[in-house]
Design a protein around this motif. Structure first.
Motif, PDB file in Angstrom:
ATOM      1  N   ILE A  56      33.500  36.884  43.672  1.00 13.43           N
ATOM      2  CA  ILE A  56      33.632  38.420  43.147  1.00 13.43           C
ATOM      3  C   ILE A  56      34.810  38.336  42.108  1.00 13.43           C
ATOM      4  N   LEU A  57      34.898  39.315  41.344  1.00 11.31           N
ATOM      5  CA  LEU A  57      35.853  39.410  40.458  1.00 11.31           C
ATOM      6  C   LEU A  57      36.103  41.013  40.441  1.00 11.31           C
ATOM      7  N   LYS A  58      37.471  41.386  40.548  1.00 11.04           N
ATOM      8  CA  LYS A  58      37.941  42.705  40.827  1.00 11.04           C
ATOM      9  C   LYS A  58      38.745  43.305  39.542  1.00 11.04           C
ATOM     10  N   VAL A  59      38.397  44.162  38.895  1.00 11.29           N
ATOM     11  CA  VAL A  59      39.275  44.776  37.659  1.00 11.29           C
ATOM     12  C   VAL A  59      39.200  46.183  37.854  1.00 11.29           C
ATOM     13  N   GLY A  60      40.665  46.433  38.258  1.00 10.24           N
ATOM     14  CA  GLY A  60      40.767  47.931  38.782  1.00 10.24           C
ATOM     15  C   GLY A  60      40.106  48.170  39.940  1.00 10.24           C
ATOM     16  N   ASP A  61      39.180  49.295  39.826  1.00 12.23           N
ATOM     17  CA  ASP A  61      38.311  49.607  40.930  1.00 12.23           C
ATOM     18  C   ASP A  61      36.814  48.982  40.892  1.00 12.23           C
ATOM     19  N   ALA A  62      36.698  48.381  39.828  1.00 12.06           N
ATOM     20  CA  ALA A  62      35.520  47.932  39.441  1.00 12.06           C
ATOM     21  C   ALA A  62      35.498  46.355  40.333  1.00 12.06           C
ATOM     22  N   THR A  63      34.139  46.233  40.702  1.00 11.83           N
ATOM     23  CA  THR A  63      34.029  44.692  41.553  1.00 11.83           C
ATOM     24  C   THR A  63      32.795  44.011  40.717  1.00 11.83           C
ATOM     25  N   PHE A  64      32.976  42.915  40.521  1.00 12.92           N
ATOM     26  CA  PHE A  64      31.660  42.088  39.739  1.00 12.92           C
ATOM     27  C   PHE A  64      31.311  41.159  40.737  1.00 12.92           C
ATOM     28  N   LYS A  65      30.018  41.267  41.409  1.00 17.63           N
ATOM     29  CA  LYS A  65      29.788  40.151  42.226  1.00 17.63           C
ATOM     30  C   LYS A  65      28.942  39.012  41.540  1.00 17.63           C
ATOM     31  N   TYR A  66      29.727  38.139  40.646  1.00 17.16           N
ATOM     32  CA  TYR A  66      29.149  37.227  39.786  1.00 17.16           C
ATOM     33  C   TYR A  66      28.598  36.201  40.561  1.00 17.16           C
ATOM     34  N   GLY A  67      28.961  36.001  41.848  1.00 16.62           N
ATOM     35  CA  GLY A  67      28.035  34.962  42.842  1.00 16.62           C
ATOM     36  C   GLY A  67      26.646  35.335  43.243  1.00 16.62           C
ATOM     37  N   LEU A  68      26.433  36.634  43.276  1.00 15.05           N
ATOM     38  CA  LEU A  68      25.056  37.100  43.563  1.00 15.05           C
ATOM     39  C   LEU A  68      24.277  36.770  42.374  1.00 15.05           C
ATOM     40  N   PHE A  69      24.909  37.084  41.160  1.00 16.49           N
ATOM     41  CA  PHE A  69      24.323  36.792  39.836  1.00 16.49           C
ATOM     42  C   PHE A  69      23.858  35.294  39.662  1.00 16.49           C
ATOM     43  N   LEU A  70      24.820  34.441  40.197  1.00 16.76           N
ATOM     44  CA  LEU A  70      24.629  32.977  40.141  1.00 16.76           C
ATOM     45  C   LEU A  70      23.408  32.702  41.059  1.00 16.76           C
ATOM     46  N   ASN A  71      23.362  33.168  42.065  1.00 15.80           N
ATOM     47  CA  ASN A  71      22.248  32.966  42.923  1.00 15.80           C
ATOM     48  C   ASN A  71      20.870  33.366  42.502  1.00 15.80           C
ATOM     49  N   ALA A  72      21.095  34.543  41.888  1.00 16.35           N
ATOM     50  CA  ALA A  72      19.701  34.898  41.273  1.00 16.35           C
ATOM     51  C   ALA A  72      19.160  33.962  40.131  1.00 16.35           C
ATOM     52  N   VAL A  73      20.074  33.523  39.235  1.00 17.73           N
ATOM     53  CA  VAL A  73      19.866  32.825  38.178  1.00 17.73           C
ATOM     54  C   VAL A  73      19.190  31.462  38.641  1.00 17.73           C
ATOM     55  N   ILE A  74      20.057  30.819  39.870  1.00 16.76           N
ATOM     56  CA  ILE A  74      19.274  29.500  40.239  1.00 16.76           C
ATOM     57  C   ILE A  74      18.004  29.792  40.901  1.00 16.76           C
ATOM     58  N   ASN A  75      17.771  30.963  41.652  1.00 18.78           N
ATOM     59  CA  ASN A  75      16.586  31.201  41.993  1.00 18.78           C
ATOM     60  C   ASN A  75      15.503  31.182  41.161  1.00 18.78           C
ATOM     61  N   PHE A  76      15.939  32.067  39.962  1.00 21.96           N
ATOM     62  CA  PHE A  76      15.003  31.993  38.609  1.00 21.96           C
ATOM     63  C   PHE A  76      14.759  30.424  38.252  1.00 21.96           C
ATOM     64  N   LEU A  77      15.484  29.685  37.813  1.00 24.79           N
ATOM     65  CA  LEU A  77      15.472  28.523  37.598  1.00 24.79           C
ATOM     66  C   LEU A  77      14.449  27.657  38.185  1.00 24.79           C
TER      67      LEU A  77
END
Length: 120
Positions: A56-77
């Motif tokens: 995850i990446l936290k910027v202020g109050d926002a949390t970006f769960k880029y690990g879940l996105f990477l999992n989705a990209v791997i699943n798609f590929l």
């Protein structure tokens, strides 16, 4: 109207599509398990992390769960690659079937005979 609906459902395309969706759902579960249980740990060895979904990446109050996105990209590929392989195999079999000579029907034979007689 009910008869039209029965005709619509009885068509092969609708049934094929339903079977495809059901198999696709089951296949998605298999691929998700493959990614989460085999590929993510392998990638985690190189990244120093075992579970990509925890990235995850936290910027202020926002949390970006880029690990879940990477999992989705791997699943798609993975799914795209498997579908690509399946289509290639199916196309190979269809080409072999198409290469077989087709015996002309009796009507075609008669029409050829008539054409030859008319030429004479």
């Amino acid at each position: 109207m009910i008869q039209e609906f029965k005709n619509f459902i009885a068509r092969g395309n609708v049934i094929d599509m339903a079977v495809g969706i059901i198999i696709g759902s089951a296949f998605t579960a298999i691929v998700t398990s493959l990614v989460n249980n085999l590929i993510n740990p392998l990638i985690g060895i190189f990244l120093g992390k075992i579970d990509l979904s925890n990235l995850i990446l936290k910027v202020g109050d926002a949390t970006f769960k880029y690990g879940l996105f990477l999992n989705a990209v791997i699943n798609f590929l993975i799914i795209a690659f498997v579908v690509f392989i399946i289509v290639k195999v199916i196309n190979k079999f269809q080409k072999k079937e198409d290469a077989k000579p087709v015996e002309p029907s009796d009507e075609v034979k008669y029409l050829k005979e008539i054409a030859e007689l008319l030429k004479k």
